[in-house]
Design an enzyme around this catalytic site. Structure first.
Site, short mmCIF file in Angstrom:
data_model
loop_
_atom_site.label_atom_id
_atom_site.label_comp_id
_atom_site.label_asym_id
_atom_site.label_seq_id
_atom_site.Cartn_x
_atom_site.Cartn_y
_atom_site.Cartn_z
N CYS A 142 2.36 -0.56 3.82
CA CYS A 142 1.54 -1.44 4.60
C CYS A 142 -0.02 -2.15 3.68
O CYS A 142 -0.16 -1.69 2.87
CB CYS A 142 1.19 -0.46 6.01
SG CYS A 142 0.02 1.07 5.05
N LYS A 176 4.60 7.15 -2.70
CA LYS A 176 6.04 6.34 -2.41
C LYS A 176 6.19 4.62 -2.75
O LYS A 176 5.17 3.94 -1.77
CB LYS A 176 6.31 6.79 -1.24
CG LYS A 176 7.92 6.04 -0.55
CD LYS A 176 9.03 6.67 -0.82
CE LYS A 176 10.39 6.05 -0.06
NZ LYS A 176 10.38 7.13 1.13
N GLY A 255 17.72 5.33 -3.27
CA GLY A 255 17.97 3.90 -2.69
C GLY A 255 19.48 4.16 -2.77
O GLY A 255 20.16 3.91 -3.96
#
Ligand code: RRO
Length: 295
Positions: A142, A176, A255
Site C-alpha cells: 500500500c 510480505k 503463489g
C-alpha cells in the site's frame, strides 16, 4: 518434517496465505475438532489495520480461467477487536496428525497493514504486547500516505519503514512483498537491510476484469484487484527463486500452490516455508493434504 522458522518450531513447512483461510469461520463450519486437526503449521491472520474498515463495495471477486481476482479492500474489525475477540479463538490450535508429522501447536502470525511508518509501528507494538502473537507479518502492498511512495515497491522506502518499526518488537518480523514492483529482489534486500527476519512472496498480481455484459467498464467494486491461483504460479516460482538467491533471511514462498509437487518446487527454489492461498477456497484441508504429500 518439522522445521525451524525464525526461532519457531513448526510441525511441517505448509502455512496459509494471509486472508485466504478464516479460522473462525472454519471453527463454525467444522466444529471444535478443527483445533486438534489444523491444516497449517502456523496460522497467518487476515490483514489487520489500526481502525475497522468496511472494505470495497461489491463485486469483490472475479473468477478467471486459471485463478481469481479479488478486490476485497481490507475489511477487518480493527486492531482492538482483533485482539479482544479473535486472538483468543485462533490461538492454541494443534496440527492435524494426518499431515504425517508429529502434531505441534500452531503459532499465530498476525498480518498488519498501515499507511505510515508510525501506524505500522503502533500495530507492531500492540502485537508485541500479545503473548498469543508469535510473529508479525507486515503487508506493505500500500502507499505511504506521508511520502506518497508505494512502501512495498520501493527498496529505500521499505528499508526506512522497517528501520522505524524494527525497534518496536523482538518478535519475528516477516515482510510480505508485492510482485507489482520493478525489482522484487531489490525490495527484499531493502527489507532485509531494515531488519526484517524473513520475507514472504508473492502477494497478488494487479489485475482487472471487465463487466460480463453491457458497455465496457471495470467490473470489480475497487476498480482493479489482485490475481491469484494457478495462473500466477510460474511468476511466483521466478520471483521466489530470484529473491531466495538474493537475501540471507528465510523466504516464505507462495503463489498458485495446489499440490505437494508445487510446494516441493518452491522449497527447491529456496523457500523455507510454503503458503497456500486460493486453493483453500476449494479445499480447506489442502494444508494437511500437501504436508502429507511432502512427508
Ligand atoms: O484485502 C484485499 O483486498 C487484499 C489485500 Br489487503 C492483499 O494484500 N492482497 C489481496 O489480494 N487482497
Amino acid at each position: 518434517m518439522s522445521v525451524e522458522f525464525c526461532g519457531l518450531r513448526l510441525a511441517h513447512p505448509i502455512i496459509n496465505g494471509s486472508g485466504t483461510f478464516d479460522a473462525i469461520a472454519a471453527l463454525q463450519a467444522f466444529g471444535e475438532g478443527l483445533g486438534e486437526a489444523f491444516p497449517f503449521s502456523a496460522y497467518v491472520s487476515k490483514t489487520i489495520t489500526l481502525r475497522p474498515r468496511a472494505g470495497n463495495p461489491p463485486p469483490r471477486l472475479w473468477e478467471t480461467s486459471a485463478g481469481m481476482i479479488n478486490s476485497i479492500g481490507l475489511p477487518n474489525k480493527g486492531l482492538e477487536r482483533y485482539i479482544a475477540e479473535d486472538l483468543p479463538l485462533i490461538a492454541g490450535f494443534r496440527t492435524d496428525p494426518a499431515a504425517g508429522a508429529e502434531p505441534l501447536e500452531v503459532p499465530v502470525l498476525t498480518n498488519v497493514m498501515g499507511s505510515t511508518a508510525d501506524e505500522l509501528a503502533e500495530l507492531v507494538e500492540a502485537c508485541d504486547a500479545q503473548e498469543r502473537v508469535a510473529a508479525i507479518e507486515l503487508n506493505v502492498s500500500c502507499p505511504n500516505v506521508a511520502t506518497g511512495l508505494d512502501i512495498g515497491a520501493d527498496p529505500a522506502e521499505l528499508e526506512r519503514v522497517l528501520a522505524a518499526v524494527r525497534p518496536r518488537t523482538p518478535k519475528p518480523l516477516i515482510v510480505k512483498l508485492t510482485p507489482n514492483a520493478a525489482d522484487v529482489p531489490a525490495c527484499a534486500l531493502g527489507a532485509e537491510a531494515g531488519g526484517a527476519d524473513a520475507v514472504s512472496l508473492v502477494n497478488t498480481l494487479r489485475a482487472a476484469a471487465l463487466a460480463p455484459e453491457g458497455p465496457p467498464r471495470l467490473w470489480l467494486g475497487g476498480g482493479t484487484g489482485g490475481l491469484s491461483g494457478p495462473a500466477i504460479r510460474p511468476v511466483a516460482l521466478a520471483q521466489v527463486t530470484a529473491v531466495a538467491a538474493s537475501v540471507e533471511i528465510p523466504v516464505v514462498g507462495m503463489g498458485g500452490v495446489q499440490s505437494a509437487v508445487h510446494a516441493r518446487q518452491l522449497l527447491d527454489a529456496g523457500a523455507s516455508l510454503v503458503a497456500v492461498g486460493t486453493e483453500n477456497f476449494r479445499d480447506p484441508a489442502v494444508g494437511t493434504r500437501i504436508a502429507a504429500g511432502l512427508s
